[in-house]
Design an enzyme around this catalytic site. Structure first.
Site, PDB file in Angstrom:
ATOM      1  N   ASP A  22       0.832  -1.205   0.000  1.00 21.76           N
ATOM      2  CA  ASP A  22       0.000   0.000   0.000  1.00 21.76           C
ATOM      3  C   ASP A  22       0.864   1.252   0.000  1.00 21.76           C
ATOM      4  O   ASP A  22       1.989   1.235   0.505  1.00 21.76           O
ATOM      5  CB  ASP A  22      -0.923  -0.035   1.239  1.00 21.76           C
ATOM      6  CG  ASP A  22      -2.094   0.917   1.100  1.00 21.76           C
ATOM      7  OD1 ASP A  22      -2.383   1.369  -0.033  1.00 21.76           O
ATOM      8  OD2 ASP A  22      -2.730   1.215   2.128  1.00 21.76           O
ATOM      9  N   ARG A  26       0.099   7.753  -2.345  1.00 23.27           N
ATOM     10  CA  ARG A  26       0.676   8.767  -1.459  1.00 23.27           C
ATOM     11  C   ARG A  26       2.123   9.085  -1.837  1.00 23.27           C
ATOM     12  O   ARG A  26       2.568  10.226  -1.756  1.00 23.27           O
ATOM     13  CB  ARG A  26       0.601   8.303   0.004  1.00 23.27           C
ATOM     14  CG  ARG A  26      -0.740   8.630   0.642  1.00 23.27           C
ATOM     15  CD  ARG A  26      -1.004   7.813   1.866  1.00 23.27           C
ATOM     16  NE  ARG A  26      -1.422   6.456   1.518  1.00 23.27           N
ATOM     17  CZ  ARG A  26      -1.662   5.500   2.408  1.00 23.27           C
ATOM     18  NH1 ARG A  26      -1.489   5.747   3.694  1.00 23.27           N
ATOM     19  NH2 ARG A  26      -2.068   4.319   2.016  1.00 23.27           N
ATOM     20  N   HIS A  39       2.358   3.778  -8.977  1.00 24.35           N
ATOM     21  CA  HIS A  39       2.217   2.341  -9.240  1.00 24.35           C
ATOM     22  C   HIS A  39       3.433   1.826 -10.006  1.00 24.35           C
ATOM     23  O   HIS A  39       3.922   0.720  -9.773  1.00 24.35           O
ATOM     24  CB  HIS A  39       0.932   2.064 -10.032  1.00 24.35           C
ATOM     25  CG  HIS A  39      -0.322   2.408  -9.274  1.00 24.35           C
ATOM     26  ND1 HIS A  39      -0.528   2.017  -7.972  1.00 24.35           N
ATOM     27  CD2 HIS A  39      -1.432   3.112  -9.622  1.00 24.35           C
ATOM     28  CE1 HIS A  39      -1.717   2.461  -7.554  1.00 24.35           C
ATOM     29  NE2 HIS A  39      -2.281   3.136  -8.544  1.00 24.35           N
ATOM     30  N   GLU A  69     -12.265  -4.693  -4.302  1.00 24.00           N
ATOM     31  CA  GLU A  69     -12.734  -3.314  -4.120  1.00 24.00           C
ATOM     32  C   GLU A  69     -12.008  -2.342  -5.055  1.00 24.00           C
ATOM     33  O   GLU A  69     -12.550  -1.296  -5.411  1.00 24.00           O
ATOM     34  CB  GLU A  69     -12.532  -2.869  -2.665  1.00 24.00           C
ATOM     35  CG  GLU A  69     -13.478  -3.528  -1.670  1.00 24.00           C
ATOM     36  CD  GLU A  69     -13.167  -5.011  -1.402  1.00 24.00           C
ATOM     37  OE1 GLU A  69     -11.995  -5.421  -1.562  1.00 24.00           O
ATOM     38  OE2 GLU A  69     -14.104  -5.755  -1.055  1.00 24.00           O
ATOM     39  N   ASN A  70     -10.793  -2.686  -5.449  1.00 25.16           N
ATOM     40  CA  ASN A  70     -10.034  -1.776  -6.318  1.00 25.16           C
ATOM     41  C   ASN A  70     -10.691  -1.597  -7.696  1.00 25.16           C
ATOM     42  O   ASN A  70     -10.399  -0.636  -8.402  1.00 25.16           O
ATOM     43  CB  ASN A  70      -8.581  -2.243  -6.498  1.00 25.16           C
ATOM     44  CG  ASN A  70      -7.726  -2.119  -5.250  1.00 25.16           C
ATOM     45  OD1 ASN A  70      -6.776  -2.880  -5.050  1.00 25.16           O
ATOM     46  ND2 ASN A  70      -8.030  -1.152  -4.392  1.00 25.16           N
ATOM     47  N   ILE A 197      -6.812  -4.774   7.467  1.00 21.32           N
ATOM     48  CA  ILE A 197      -6.563  -5.963   6.660  1.00 21.32           C
ATOM     49  C   ILE A 197      -7.080  -5.773   5.233  1.00 21.32           C
ATOM     50  O   ILE A 197      -6.608  -6.444   4.308  1.00 21.32           O
ATOM     51  CB  ILE A 197      -7.248  -7.197   7.335  1.00 21.32           C
ATOM     52  CG1 ILE A 197      -6.647  -7.456   8.725  1.00 21.32           C
ATOM     53  CG2 ILE A 197      -7.156  -8.441   6.477  1.00 21.32           C
ATOM     54  CD1 ILE A 197      -5.159  -7.773   8.725  1.00 21.32           C
TER      55      ILE A 197
HETATM   56  C1  IPE Z   1      -5.263  -2.839  -0.251  1.00 22.83           C
HETATM   57  O1  IPE Z   1      -4.949  -1.506  -0.419  1.00 22.83           O
HETATM   58  C2  IPE Z   1      -5.299  -3.532  -1.582  1.00 22.83           C
HETATM   59  C3  IPE Z   1      -4.005  -3.718  -2.233  1.00 22.83           C
HETATM   60  C4  IPE Z   1      -2.855  -3.413  -1.727  1.00 22.83           C
HETATM   61  C5  IPE Z   1      -4.057  -4.321  -3.535  1.00 22.83           C
HETATM   62  P1  IPE Z   1      -6.099  -0.408  -0.550  1.00 22.83           P
HETATM   63  O2  IPE Z   1      -5.415   0.900  -0.709  1.00 22.83           O
HETATM   64  O3  IPE Z   1      -7.070  -0.780  -1.594  1.00 22.83           O
HETATM   65  O4  IPE Z   1      -6.819  -0.515   0.872  1.00 22.83           O
HETATM   66  P2  IPE Z   1      -7.698   0.537   1.662  1.00 22.83           P
HETATM   67  O5  IPE Z   1      -8.687   1.095   0.688  1.00 22.83           O
HETATM   68  O6  IPE Z   1      -6.780   1.588   2.176  1.00 22.83           O
HETATM   69  O7  IPE Z   1      -8.313  -0.243   2.774  1.00 22.83           O
HETATM   70  C1  IPE Z   2      -1.473   0.325  -3.427  1.00 23.82           C
HETATM   71  O1  IPE Z   2      -1.312   1.689  -3.405  1.00 23.82           O
HETATM   72  C2  IPE Z   2      -1.737  -0.215  -4.812  1.00 23.82           C
HETATM   73  C3  IPE Z   2      -3.084  -0.740  -5.024  1.00 23.82           C
HETATM   74  C4  IPE Z   2      -4.038  -0.763  -4.122  1.00 23.82           C
HETATM   75  C5  IPE Z   2      -3.391  -1.262  -6.333  1.00 23.82           C
HETATM   76  P1  IPE Z   2      -2.532   2.682  -3.362  1.00 23.82           P
HETATM   77  O2  IPE Z   2      -2.899   3.050  -4.766  1.00 23.82           O
HETATM   78  O3  IPE Z   2      -3.642   2.174  -2.543  1.00 23.82           O
HETATM   79  O4  IPE Z   2      -1.858   3.931  -2.653  1.00 23.82           O
HETATM   80  P2  IPE Z   2      -2.519   4.931  -1.612  1.00 23.82           P
HETATM   81  O5  IPE Z   2      -3.117   4.112  -0.513  1.00 23.82           O
HETATM   82  O6  IPE Z   2      -3.541   5.713  -2.353  1.00 23.82           O
HETATM   83  O7  IPE Z   2      -1.374   5.767  -1.133  1.00 23.82           O
HETATM   84 MG    MG Z   3      -4.111   2.342  -0.597  1.00 20.87          MG
END
Ligand code: IPE
Ligand code: IPE
Ligand code: MG
Length: 264
Positions: A22, A26, A39, A69-70, A197
């Protein structure tokens, strides 16, 4: 003391590490870049961590790359993530072959775009016999979705008379999960500080050691992984027993074996 200056004990390494990668967004925001750049940099961390785990001797590495959820993210971000995934699979195949890495996937992968799915199937097929390490990607993965799919498949078996309801044990149930055949994660790492989680491996992490680091995923590299592994080796896993029971090596070893077996 610099914990990385002494070697890890091979007998108490985690067999299976799971990571919630994660913080890509950010990382990009801090640099006034768009999220996709985050990414892209995150893929560099994946490369570094996969190599490190292979060298350290980890048997299974599960990376949470895309959650159920993504799919709700903006369409442009979703398609960029799919493109990066495809590029990653194409570019890493030769190194996976060289290093004996077998690629597997968990999740509702049928939802992936066809071109990504084709490459994924090809890489899984080509690396099937590799014995060095399993790199398991969680793609379109949700823990609840996985449990529901398992329940549906069990229900079908019962309906068709191939399984009796009283035969459904924890072991049988876990054989219907996407992770069947893998040991449960011993260590779960989440980057970028969130204490949740996010629907990852709900069943399998029952007794995983959890480590949350503030580091954003694109900045998470092997040095920090090694520090976390030292921390892991200093922890006492008790599986519900007392510390005394676990330290008596005969009882402790026996209990651990039994629990790991129960949990499939
Ligand atoms: C969890 O990260 C999913 C992956 C790392 C693929 P998210 O960024 O989607 O989780 P939330 O929304 O902060 O819970
Ligand atoms: C994790 O980074 C990658 C995926 C969930 C695919 P994020 O894209 O969730 O990064 P933040 O949480 O917005 O910083
Ligand atoms: Mg995230």
């Amino acid at each position: 003391m610099n914990s990385s200056s002494f070697p890890l004990r091979p007998e108490s390494l985690p067999r299976h590490i799971a990571m919630i990668m994660d913080g890509n967004g950010r990382w990009a925001k801090k640099r006034a870049l768009n999220r996709i750049r985050g990414h892209r940099e995150g893929v560099e961390s994946v490369r570094d961590i996969v190599r490190a785990c292979r060298e350290i001797g980890i048997e299974f590495l599960t990376l949470y790359a895309f959650s159920t959820e993504n799919w709700l993210r903006p369409a442009l971000e979703v398609s960029a993530l799919m493109r990066l995934l495809k590029e990653f699979l194409e570019s890493e195949l030769s190194e996976m072959m060289e290093n004996g890495i077998r690629l597997t996937a968990i999740g509702d992968i049928g939802r992936l775009p066809e071109d990504v799915l084709n490459v994924l199937h090809e890489v899984m097929e080509r690396t099937r016999e590799n014995q060095g390490m399993v790199l398991n990607l969680a793609l379109s993965y949700g823990g609840r979705d996985e449990i529901v799919r398992a329940a549906q498949n069990i229900a079908i078996q019962v309906k068709e008379g191939r399984l009796h309801p009283e035969e459904i044990s924890k072991e049988v149930f876990s054989n219907y999960l996407d992770t069947h055949g893998m040991p449960e994660p011993d260590l779960l790492i989440r980057t970028s500080g969130e204490m949740r989680i996010s629907n990852f491996l709900l069943w399998q992490i029952a007794y995983a050691e959890i480590f949350v680091t503030q580091t954003l995923w694109p900045e998470f590299r092997r040095e920090e992984l090694i520090r976390i592994l030292h921390d892991y080796q200093d922890r006492e896993r008790r599986f519900g027993m007392t510390g005394d029971q676990m330290r008596k090596s005969s009882t402790g070893g026996e209990i651990k074996k039994r629990l790991q077996k129960d949990n499939g």
